[in-house]
Enzyme design. Structure first.
Site, PDB file in Angstrom:
ATOM      1  NE  ARG A  79      26.188  12.508  -0.408  1.00  0.00           N
ATOM      2  CZ  ARG A  79      26.014  12.566   0.905  1.00  0.00           C
ATOM      3  NH1 ARG A  79      26.926  13.149   1.672  1.00  0.00           N
ATOM      4  NH2 ARG A  79      24.967  12.025   1.467  1.00  0.00           N
ATOM      5  N   GLY A  98      25.317  16.287   0.622  1.00  0.00           N
ATOM      6  CA  GLY A  98      24.203  15.655   1.325  1.00  0.00           C
ATOM      7  C   GLY A  98      23.190  16.688   1.793  1.00  0.00           C
ATOM      8  CB  THR A 124      22.815  13.568  11.853  1.00  0.00           C
ATOM      9  OG1 THR A 124      23.884  12.647  11.596  1.00  0.00           O
ATOM     10  CG2 THR A 124      22.020  13.049  13.058  1.00  0.00           C
ATOM     11  CB  THR A 138      26.377  15.128  10.350  1.00  0.00           C
ATOM     12  OG1 THR A 138      26.791  14.618   9.092  1.00  0.00           O
ATOM     13  CG2 THR A 138      25.740  16.497  10.188  1.00  0.00           C
TER      14      THR A 138
END
Lengths: 349, 349
Positions: free
Chosen positions: B245, B247, B268, B217
């Site tokens: 999904r 995050g 991250t 990320t």
């Protein structure tokens, strides 16, 4: 019903005398539930006494079911789901059946739940055929190692988990279809025909109610016998929403938060105001890092911090001592509250 | 390149002697940028010196562009977008080009941005054809009154706003396709064929790199000349993810937060750990409500609170004084930092 309504009205009138101080006095409770079913422009006179009685009765029903479960030893997360399911199943609120309608004529729902003991959480958004979105959120929390699933993906997960699905027409109610049509952003004939056809699939048993209410997200915060906290929230979002917009309800920290060391919270109002202030977590942090009481923290959030951003809405909360708090800066908020005494309080204005 | 790599290695080695105290010493800066490009199992030796040099060079390029913009007076939000775009455009990181691949063979990306002056924010998730997801997040923040759009809805909004779209094959890289195939949850022949065909549409110019990295990320936190803070984050999410999904990257409060009174943060790591602790907002609240310094708060979050939940990852942050902090509890975190002196620091381990 008349007697019930009379009793509930007394509670409402008494609590309305001190609008900012109406939260119950600080006291410890073995277990407690605080429920909301939306905050908004709920001016007195928006509803007839008979209509108000319907709302009070449904809130009382949900609180009673939650109370019975907590008394017999069910967990906070079980109670959150049971209470919210009752409100999702009712066409009175903007969650589950009775949800508002997106600009494209479809209904899209969001929900989340959080366990204050483990910090586990489950969240879904933009689901269209899950009968009770809160049950799918709980499945995400308990049956996956993830927290947040969206749209068709969330529905695929729920199907694998045996969650109950239903035809999308089930969610359409005369009240919300009328509100959807009244809005001048209503779209083309094809979309209007689709919405009409969805409503026509209902068999006419859905009660017609006035449609002044623009916000009717539902949620609750629970402390169980074992000292564990949980919170959950469920919503149909905004009428005529576009772009699969998501508000605060499925955002952990914004519309829902639970942490055994501080409190459990569920919010309702203009979702963006709760997201940008991360409202539920901010209340928890004011308790943890600043030593505020639950009531001081919720009051600060809704009546001080929200003033700075012209935020709009309310929240219900329960702390680790079973103390309950509710705050809102709108005209009213559908709400109910019960502790181990079994005495249920419901209120609107 | 060799000389560059040599210089950067010295910085890395020096900073590694004090792994917990490596954050620059407290000092005020007129403006500053902190960049990360993923934390994870980055053990020394995972990369050859030449490969490490590529990462250092790309981080330095992003920091230099951000520095030049800040120096000439661009705003914090403009710089966040420009820096993240450079990282999204590189196949070295798991964001934009180079994103990981979902279980069904498609690439789905999330991004968010927040303006610390206004608390306005923009967030998108599960987009598949937006070349730079961070630009779409900024458009949500600035061109709508909402914060969070998802999936096809987010793409429809971006299209209305004139955001650049690209064929989905653009995002596929040899490294990520190899990693996707190596995972034993790889799906049926048809899906494998789809992924191969996407990669085949690339013309072979994409550099092949080792694929030890599982998290990449990207994000940054910025203080501009005017004292305003902003943060942004962009990601391809998890390899083989299912169910759309999401995050922490697009969740305001979890992976991204900015508030002029405290700090700007981008995170991250394992997204669920950041969501359940609402990590970025918690750091801001420890500063606001407990009076912690930026470095105390980020350290507490990553090395104390994350220990309690066995959380995994890191964060970069800038406070209102231009002080920079970075913390991680993994083996390494790609990162860079620059202030008004113009001296750029980059590091991996």
């Amino acid at each position: 019903m008349r007697i019930l309504f009379f009793c509930l009205t007394i509670v409402t009138i008494v609590s309305c005398n001190k609008p900012q101080a109406e939260t119950p006095k600080p006291e410890q409770h073995a277990f407690a539930i605080a429920i909301h079913a939306g905050a908004g422009a709920l001016k007195k006179g928006s509803y007839t006494p008979e209509e108000e009685a319907l709302y009070h009765a449904k809130l009382k029903e949900a609180a009673q079911v939650g109370y019975d479960m907590l008394k017999r030893g069910d967990s906070a997360t079980q109670v959150v789901v049971a209470v919210i399911k009752i409100l999702e199943d009712s066409p009175l609120f903007n969650a589950g059946k009775g949800s508002v309608i997106s600009n494209d004529g479809h209904i899209r729902m969001d929900a989340s739940i959080m366990n204050g003991k483990t910090l586990d959480a489950g969240s879904i958004n933009n689901v269209q055929t899950i009968k009770n979105p809160i049950t799918a959120a709980k499945a995400v929390m308990e049956k996956s190692k993830y927290i947040m699933f969206t749209g068709a993906g969330a529905e695929a997960f729920a199907r694998e988990q045996g969650i109950e699905f239903i035809d999308p027409s089930y969610f359409y109610t005369p009240r919300q279809v009328a509100r959807w049509k009244e809005d001048k952003t209503a779209t083309d004939e094809k979309t209007i025909h689709y919405v009409d056809s969805m409503l026509a699939l209902q068999n006419g048993t859905t009660a017609w109610l006035p449609y002044e209410l623009s916000l009717g997200t539902v949620g609750c915060a629970v402390k169980d016998k074992y000292g564990n906290l949980a919170a959950g929230t469920s919503t149909g979002g905004l009428m005529h929403k576009k772009f699969d917009r998501v508000g605060d309800s499925p955002v952990i920290g914004a519309g829902t938060y639970a942490y055994n060391k501080t409190c459990a919270i569920s919010c309702t109002g203009t979702g963006e105001d709760f997201i940008k202030t991360v409202a539920a977590k901010t209340v928890s942090d004011m308790m943890e890092f600043k030593g505020m009481s639950l009531d001081e923290a919720t009051h600060n959030m809704i009546h001080v911090r929200f003033k700075e951003i012209t935020g709009d809405g309310g929240m219900v909360a329960v702390d680790a001592n079973g103390q309950v708090s509710w705050q809102y800066n709108s005209d009213g908020m559908f709400r109910a509250f019960v502790n181990e005494s079994g005495e249920i309080t419901t209120a609107i204005y």
